[in-house]
Design an enzyme around this catalytic site. Sequence first.
Site, PDB file in Angstrom:
ATOM      1  N   ARG A  38       8.687   4.288  38.574  1.00  0.00           N
ATOM      2  CA  ARG A  38       8.929   4.174  36.983  1.00  0.00           C
ATOM      3  C   ARG A  38       8.540   2.642  36.639  1.00  0.00           C
TER       4      ARG A  38
ATOM      5  N   GLU B 270       1.197   0.694  10.092  1.00  0.00           N
ATOM      6  CA  GLU B 270      -0.322   0.601  10.209  1.00  0.00           C
ATOM      7  C   GLU B 270      -0.820   1.941  10.610  1.00  0.00           C
TER       8      GLU B 270
ATOM      9  N   GLN C 176       0.707  -1.310  -0.128  1.00  0.00           N
ATOM     10  CA  GLN C 176      -0.172  -0.105   0.151  1.00  0.00           C
ATOM     11  C   GLN C 176       0.819   1.348  -0.043  1.00  0.00           C
TER      12      GLN C 176
ATOM     13  N   SER D  72       0.900   7.731   4.767  1.00  0.00           N
ATOM     14  CA  SER D  72      -0.245   8.078   5.607  1.00  0.00           C
ATOM     15  C   SER D  72      -1.515   8.315   4.846  1.00  0.00           C
TER      16      SER D  72
ATOM     17  N   THR E 163       4.689   3.864  13.838  1.00  0.00           N
ATOM     18  CA  THR E 163       4.797   4.347  12.698  1.00  0.00           C
ATOM     19  C   THR E 163       3.829   3.337  11.603  1.00  0.00           C
TER      20      THR E 163
ATOM     21  N   GLY F 250       6.363  -5.398   3.925  1.00  0.00           N
ATOM     22  CA  GLY F 250       7.076  -6.357   4.350  1.00  0.00           C
ATOM     23  C   GLY F 250       7.105  -7.606   3.829  1.00  0.00           C
TER      24      GLY F 250
ATOM     25  N   ARG G  74      18.927  -7.103  41.621  1.00  0.00           N
ATOM     26  CA  ARG G  74      20.063  -5.981  41.785  1.00  0.00           C
ATOM     27  C   ARG G  74      19.957  -5.203  43.078  1.00  0.00           C
TER      28      ARG G  74
HETATM   29  C1  LIG Z   1       0.660 -10.741  16.818  1.00  0.00           C
HETATM   30  C2  LIG Z   1       0.308  -9.368  15.701  1.00  0.00           C
HETATM   31  C3  LIG Z   1       1.370  -8.478  15.629  1.00  0.00           C
HETATM   32  C4  LIG Z   1       0.882  -7.232  14.934  1.00  0.00           C
HETATM   33  C5  LIG Z   1       0.329  -7.416  13.675  1.00  0.00           C
HETATM   34  C6  LIG Z   1       1.496  -7.625  12.491  1.00  0.00           C
HETATM   35  C7  LIG Z   1       2.082  -6.162  12.147  1.00  0.00           C
HETATM   36  C8  LIG Z   1       2.889  -6.447  11.006  1.00  0.00           C
HETATM   37  C9  LIG Z   1       3.943  -5.133  10.854  1.00  0.00           C
HETATM   38  C10 LIG Z   1       3.926  -4.291  10.101  1.00  0.00           C
HETATM   39  C11 LIG Z   1       3.222  -4.397   8.838  1.00  0.00           C
HETATM   40  C12 LIG Z   1       2.969  -2.993   8.634  1.00  0.00           C
HETATM   41  C13 LIG Z   1       1.826  -2.569   7.517  1.00  0.00           C
HETATM   42  C14 LIG Z   1       1.562  -1.433   7.087  1.00  0.00           C
HETATM   43  O1  LIG Z   1       1.917  -0.420   7.687  1.00  0.00           O
HETATM   44  S1  LIG Z   1       0.167  -1.291   5.967  1.00  0.00           S
HETATM   45  C15 LIG Z   1      -0.048   0.372   5.760  1.00  0.00           C
HETATM   46  C16 LIG Z   1      -0.427   1.181   6.701  1.00  0.00           C
HETATM   47  N1  LIG Z   1      -0.935   2.638   6.285  1.00  0.00           N
HETATM   48  C17 LIG Z   1      -1.783   3.148   7.062  1.00  0.00           C
HETATM   49  O2  LIG Z   1      -2.419   2.872   8.051  1.00  0.00           O
HETATM   50  C18 LIG Z   1      -2.241   4.417   6.386  1.00  0.00           C
HETATM   51  C19 LIG Z   1      -2.916   5.430   7.303  1.00  0.00           C
HETATM   52  N2  LIG Z   1      -3.788   5.989   6.728  1.00  0.00           N
HETATM   53  C20 LIG Z   1      -5.082   5.984   6.655  1.00  0.00           C
HETATM   54  O3  LIG Z   1      -5.624   5.058   7.200  1.00  0.00           O
HETATM   55  C21 LIG Z   1      -6.027   6.840   5.907  1.00  0.00           C
HETATM   56  O4  LIG Z   1      -5.346   7.629   4.688  1.00  0.00           O
HETATM   57  C22 LIG Z   1      -6.608   8.099   6.957  1.00  0.00           C
HETATM   58  C23 LIG Z   1      -7.445   7.219   7.583  1.00  0.00           C
HETATM   59  C24 LIG Z   1      -5.628   8.669   7.730  1.00  0.00           C
HETATM   60  C25 LIG Z   1      -7.286   8.950   6.148  1.00  0.00           C
HETATM   61  O5  LIG Z   1      -8.058   8.403   5.152  1.00  0.00           O
HETATM   62  P1  LIG Z   1      -9.018   8.998   4.082  1.00  0.00           P
HETATM   63  O6  LIG Z   1      -9.569   7.976   3.096  1.00  0.00           O
HETATM   64  O7  LIG Z   1      -8.251  10.261   3.421  1.00  0.00           O
HETATM   65  O8  LIG Z   1     -10.174   9.524   5.121  1.00  0.00           O
HETATM   66  P2  LIG Z   1     -10.814  10.831   5.604  1.00  0.00           P
HETATM   67  O9  LIG Z   1      -9.475  11.361   6.651  1.00  0.00           O
HETATM   68  O10 LIG Z   1     -10.849  11.925   4.664  1.00  0.00           O
HETATM   69  O11 LIG Z   1     -11.902  10.574   6.105  1.00  0.00           O
HETATM   70  C26 LIG Z   1     -13.054  10.196   5.658  1.00  0.00           C
HETATM   71  C27 LIG Z   1     -13.961   9.433   6.431  1.00  0.00           C
HETATM   72  O12 LIG Z   1     -13.615   8.074   6.377  1.00  0.00           O
HETATM   73  C28 LIG Z   1     -13.571   7.592   7.949  1.00  0.00           C
HETATM   74  N3  LIG Z   1     -12.362   6.720   7.756  1.00  0.00           N
HETATM   75  C29 LIG Z   1     -11.146   6.786   7.542  1.00  0.00           C
HETATM   76  N4  LIG Z   1     -10.533   5.381   7.690  1.00  0.00           N
HETATM   77  C30 LIG Z   1     -11.461   4.513   8.134  1.00  0.00           C
HETATM   78  C31 LIG Z   1     -11.482   3.312   8.480  1.00  0.00           C
HETATM   79  N5  LIG Z   1     -10.311   2.753   8.401  1.00  0.00           N
HETATM   80  N6  LIG Z   1     -12.612   2.572   8.854  1.00  0.00           N
HETATM   81  C32 LIG Z   1     -13.929   3.287   8.843  1.00  0.00           C
HETATM   82  N7  LIG Z   1     -13.898   4.828   8.366  1.00  0.00           N
HETATM   83  C33 LIG Z   1     -12.713   5.347   8.131  1.00  0.00           C
HETATM   84  C34 LIG Z   1     -13.084   8.897   8.463  1.00  0.00           C
HETATM   85  O13 LIG Z   1     -13.370   8.803   9.953  1.00  0.00           O
HETATM   86  C35 LIG Z   1     -14.063   9.866   7.990  1.00  0.00           C
HETATM   87  O14 LIG Z   1     -15.410   9.793   8.485  1.00  0.00           O
HETATM   88  P3  LIG Z   1     -16.263  10.977   8.607  1.00  0.00           P
HETATM   89  O15 LIG Z   1     -15.419  12.044   9.597  1.00  0.00           O
HETATM   90  O16 LIG Z   1     -17.315  10.653   9.105  1.00  0.00           O
HETATM   91  O17 LIG Z   1     -16.256  11.445   7.249  1.00  0.00           O
HETATM   92  C1  LIG Z   2       8.788  -1.445   9.806  1.00  0.00           C
HETATM   93  C2  LIG Z   2       7.877  -1.014   9.061  1.00  0.00           C
HETATM   94  C3  LIG Z   2       6.998  -1.887   8.344  1.00  0.00           C
HETATM   95  C4  LIG Z   2       6.027  -1.550   7.218  1.00  0.00           C
HETATM   96  N1  LIG Z   2       5.295  -2.457   6.551  1.00  0.00           N
HETATM   97  C5  LIG Z   2       4.421  -1.992   5.522  1.00  0.00           C
HETATM   98  C6  LIG Z   2       4.025  -3.042   4.908  1.00  0.00           C
HETATM   99  O1  LIG Z   2       3.862  -4.122   4.992  1.00  0.00           O
HETATM  100  N2  LIG Z   2       3.063  -2.564   4.106  1.00  0.00           N
HETATM  101  C7  LIG Z   2       2.596  -1.054   3.706  1.00  0.00           C
HETATM  102  O2  LIG Z   2       1.940  -0.800   2.697  1.00  0.00           O
HETATM  103  N3  LIG Z   2       3.523  -0.249   4.493  1.00  0.00           N
HETATM  104  C8  LIG Z   2       4.378  -0.560   5.348  1.00  0.00           C
HETATM  105  N4  LIG Z   2       4.905   0.348   6.038  1.00  0.00           N
HETATM  106  C9  LIG Z   2       4.824   1.696   5.937  1.00  0.00           C
HETATM  107  C10 LIG Z   2       3.646   2.356   7.157  1.00  0.00           C
HETATM  108  O3  LIG Z   2       2.565   2.101   6.830  1.00  0.00           O
HETATM  109  C11 LIG Z   2       3.914   4.049   6.813  1.00  0.00           C
HETATM  110  O4  LIG Z   2       5.353   4.419   7.015  1.00  0.00           O
HETATM  111  C12 LIG Z   2       3.079   4.868   7.778  1.00  0.00           C
HETATM  112  O5  LIG Z   2       1.578   4.473   7.385  1.00  0.00           O
HETATM  113  C13 LIG Z   2       3.440   6.311   7.973  1.00  0.00           C
HETATM  114  O6  LIG Z   2       3.289   6.761   6.967  1.00  0.00           O
HETATM  115  P1  LIG Z   2       4.419   7.626   5.990  1.00  0.00           P
HETATM  116  O7  LIG Z   2       5.556   6.814   6.136  1.00  0.00           O
HETATM  117  O8  LIG Z   2       3.933   8.241   4.699  1.00  0.00           O
HETATM  118  O9  LIG Z   2       4.678   8.731   7.305  1.00  0.00           O
HETATM  119  P2  LIG Z   2       4.524  10.318   7.017  1.00  0.00           P
HETATM  120  O10 LIG Z   2       2.916  10.524   6.941  1.00  0.00           O
HETATM  121  O11 LIG Z   2       5.146  10.998   5.908  1.00  0.00           O
HETATM  122  O12 LIG Z   2       4.859  10.862   8.652  1.00  0.00           O
HETATM  123  C14 LIG Z   2       5.835  12.008   8.384  1.00  0.00           C
HETATM  124  C15 LIG Z   2       5.540  12.857   9.576  1.00  0.00           C
HETATM  125  O13 LIG Z   2       4.404  13.661   8.924  1.00  0.00           O
HETATM  126  C16 LIG Z   2       3.222  13.796  10.048  1.00  0.00           C
HETATM  127  N5  LIG Z   2       1.819  13.833   9.308  1.00  0.00           N
HETATM  128  C17 LIG Z   2       1.614  13.522   8.010  1.00  0.00           C
HETATM  129  N6  LIG Z   2       0.371  13.840   7.803  1.00  0.00           N
HETATM  130  C18 LIG Z   2       0.198  14.671   8.553  1.00  0.00           C
HETATM  131  C19 LIG Z   2      -1.256  15.464   8.836  1.00  0.00           C
HETATM  132  N7  LIG Z   2      -2.260  15.264   8.090  1.00  0.00           N
HETATM  133  N8  LIG Z   2      -1.195  16.119  10.253  1.00  0.00           N
HETATM  134  C20 LIG Z   2      -0.424  16.257  10.827  1.00  0.00           C
HETATM  135  N9  LIG Z   2       1.036  15.343  10.719  1.00  0.00           N
HETATM  136  C21 LIG Z   2       1.009  14.705   9.676  1.00  0.00           C
HETATM  137  C22 LIG Z   2       3.348  12.378  10.711  1.00  0.00           C
HETATM  138  O14 LIG Z   2       2.606  12.605  11.977  1.00  0.00           O
HETATM  139  C23 LIG Z   2       4.835  12.113  10.977  1.00  0.00           C
HETATM  140  O15 LIG Z   2       5.318  12.999  11.954  1.00  0.00           O
HETATM  141  C24 LIG Z   2       5.997   0.094   7.171  1.00  0.00           C
HETATM  142  C25 LIG Z   2       6.614   0.801   7.825  1.00  0.00           C
HETATM  143  C26 LIG Z   2       7.713   0.309   8.759  1.00  0.00           C
HETATM  144  C27 LIG Z   2       8.298   1.545   9.765  1.00  0.00           C
END
Ligand SMILES: CCCCCCCC/C=C\C/C=C/C(=O)SCCNC(=O)CCNC(=O)[C@H](O)C(C)(C)COP(=O)(O)OP(=O)(O)OC[C@H]1O[C@@H](n2cnc3c(N)ncnc32)[C@H](O)[C@@H]1OP(=O)(O)O
Ligand SMILES: Cc1cc2nc3c(=O)[nH]c(=O)nc-3n(C[C@H](O)[C@H](O)[C@H](O)COP(=O)(O)OP(=O)(O)OC[C@H]3O[C@@H](n4cnc5c(N)ncnc54)[C@H](O)[C@@H]3O)c2cc1C
Length: 652
Positions: free
Chosen positions: A321, A412, A137, A144, A410, A166, A299
């Site tokens: 702490r 998810e 994604q 983000s 960071t 990942g 300790r």
């Molecule tokens: C043993 C288990 C161990 C742990 C598990 C394994 C972990 C593995 C380790 C690492 C893997 C990592 C993977 C990743 O990082 S994957 C990528 C993750 N990326 C993100 O999380 C991106 C974050 N950004 C977002 O989710 C969205 O961009 C957003 C929510 C910040 C903004 O979304 P957008 O579409 O722009 O919506 P709006 O802000 O405009 O809001 C519109 C509306 O929609 C509602 N809304 C937004 N998101 C959701 C949702 N998920 N579900 C339901 N509704 C949602 C939002 O509240 C607004 O509603 P409104 O105010 O009523 O209009």
């Molecule tokens: C170990 C690891 C594993 C990952 N695994 C995956 C994976 O498997 N699949 C996948 O798709 N992604 C994965 N990711 C990516 C991860 O999902 C993104 O890094 C995460 O969603 C944060 O987005 P970004 O890097 O764009 O941060 P940014 O959004 O660029 O954040 C940078 C700074 O900007 C600030 N910021 C951004 N937007 C705003 C706003 N609107 N208002 C105020 N402050 C803001 C943030 O708070 C932060 O301080 C992984 C990341 C890590 C570190």
Amino acid sequence: MEGVDHLAHERNRSQFDVNDMKIVWAGSREAFEVSDRMSRLVANDPAFRKDNRVHLTRKELFKNTLRKAAYAWKKIIELKLSEEEAGRLRFFVDEPAYTDLHWGMFVPFLKGQGTEEQLQKWLPLAYKMQIIGCYAQTELGHGSNVQWLETTATFDPKTDEFWWPGGLGKVSTHAVVFARLITNGRDYGVHGFIVQIRSLDDHSVLPGITIGDIGVKFGNGAYNTMDNGVMHFDHIRIPRNQLLMRFSQVTREGKYVQSDVPRQLVYGTMVYVRKTIVIDASNALSRAVCIATRYSAVRRQFGSQDGVETQVINYKTQQSRLFPLLASAYAFRFVGEWLQWLYTDVTQRLAANDFSTLPEAHACTAGLKSITTAATADGIEECRKLCGGHGYLCSSGLPELFAVYVPACTYEGDNVVLLLQVARFLVKTVSQLVSGKKPVGTTAYMGRLQHLMESTCKVQKAEDWLNPSIVLEAFEVRSARMSVECAKRLSQFTNQEEGFHELSPSLVEAAVAHCQLIIVAKFIEKLQGDIPGNGVKDQLQKLCSIYALFTLHKHLGDFLSTSTITPKQASLADDQLRSLYAQVRPNAVALVDAFNYTDHYLGSILGRYDGNVYPNLYDEAWKDPMNDTAVPDGYHEYIKPLLKQQLRNSRL
Ligand SMILES: CCCCCCCC/C=C\C/C=C/C(=O)SCCNC(=O)CCNC(=O)[C@H](O)C(C)(C)COP(=O)(O)OP(=O)(O)OC[C@H]1O[C@@H](n2cnc3c(N)ncnc32)[C@H](O)[C@@H]1OP(=O)(O)O
Ligand SMILES: Cc1cc2nc3c(=O)[nH]c(=O)nc-3n(C[C@H](O)[C@H](O)[C@H](O)COP(=O)(O)OP(=O)(O)OC[C@H]3O[C@@H](n4cnc5c(N)ncnc54)[C@H](O)[C@@H]3O)c2cc1C
């Protein structure tokens, strides 16, 4: 001395049945039994040793992880383990690997977004690991802001760079890919596709696709067992039916059909993973606290009585702490249990096309993921510091635990970005009160706004802070008043989006207040239920009070600036907190024994169950390859010439 329990005196002091607490921590007797069996299976199998990780090169480390993951998979098949047993086995192997993403994100995404037909095709392959998936994604330029992803998927009625995913770098054969769906010249926004990226014959990368590992990440060993990757598409083509079409379809003619569901359902996997991350926060924090508590009991430093120095766990500063982190580990466990219920409930409602609790589920998973991961990352680092110099050794288990855990703030969803989502939800809830909409679920307290705005805290003596109703109301008043204040200031802006950005720091604080209220409320609710076991409920009540009063102390500015409590009541809260530390003190080691972690899983000399730290710390040092020779590599090239030169100079 091996075989002697150096912490026996601590264990004999406890005032509850630790085996009963183990069941409560695990969630049920069945869950405990599975966890206990899987942890011992892993601990007793040399194939899963992990004490050598810090000495391996990145490539050796990664190959070792592939070996372990393959061995674990063979064990799962050979022993015919259930999904629950397999999940616990992988948990206790304790090594970030591509399987986390395959099972933690790729499979859930397919299950959540595929049609029945697509599930029948892809799930059997994924379950048998005949394909290995990742979740692609995040792009180089966007993580983000999902709505601004740039990869496009254009429907061709005749016939895009990802960063971070990942498992992508070296292992995955398939990816769930997020791209903007374009058909008939119109952009329908981000959708999920399943894309094969490597050959199932020779693992070569398919034409039009470039894939690599993104390079070494923070910390030795740590998350470098994971092949986070980079991928570039150059106009590749996939079949139309690899758009996951449960919620929206593209017909053979290229017509876009959106079911009557919220577009945010495509984010469902993120909601699911955020929920699991909250439970995982309690796992990671409890692991660090177990190490720091046992070591703090071993300790001794200063304060000698009769020639014996004082255990550092007896110092009030050490307790102030450490014990809030112990309480937080239990608090996150129970809020995680509740969040699992909320997620299950929402999922059942979605199946019936009831989307009414979707906003609540998003706000709760986003907010609780944010505050539990932040507190856990800070807590692991605090546990390292609680162990003094030895905490900085890799053999303490703490540096690597921190390095593996800290990206949870960071991934998810960046924690601040997610708190802003909660703030948006709260502002909306307050604004809807005016229109008479009754808040429900975790915002139900806002329905008593008049009372909360006029309420005064009833605390007159320290013990009053042990009253759950008084504590709960204080947290409700603080949160309600912060949200209302933000909403009031926001209403003074003609442009609401501009106002939201201007006020975002305060909005984030209001979101934190709301989420901390949820944790306190769910801990209190847990204690209102049936808690079996001798002395168990009493201990949990103490921990609940410690979590609440420590949180109040840490955010005292909020409670005073909103006139929720007076400075005198704040001082009484501190008095009660210190008294609670003294009550928890005799039970501290037993409370961490209740996590039931093996020495293998803890991976810590300081956290050994038997507390036999010093001899093992000393022996561990000699195992370091640096001690293979008395004279170090480099002596003859760099030290000897220097010494000889200095000797010549001194004779001149
Ligand atoms: C043993 C288990 C161990 C742990 C598990 C394994 C972990 C593995 C380790 C690492 C893997 C990592 C993977 C990743 O990082 S994957 C990528 C993750 N990326 C993100 O999380 C991106 C974050 N950004 C977002 O989710 C969205 O961009 C957003 C929510 C910040 C903004 O979304 P957008 O579409 O722009 O919506 P709006 O802000 O405009 O809001 C519109 C509306 O929609 C509602 N809304 C937004 N998101 C959701 C949702 N998920 N579900 C339901 N509704 C949602 C939002 O509240 C607004 O509603 P409104 O105010 O009523 O209009
Ligand atoms: C170990 C690891 C594993 C990952 N695994 C995956 C994976 O498997 N699949 C996948 O798709 N992604 C994965 N990711 C990516 C991860 O999902 C993104 O890094 C995460 O969603 C944060 O987005 P970004 O890097 O764009 O941060 P940014 O959004 O660029 O954040 C940078 C700074 O900007 C600030 N910021 C951004 N937007 C705003 C706003 N609107 N208002 C105020 N402050 C803001 C943030 O708070 C932060 O301080 C992984 C990341 C890590 C570190």
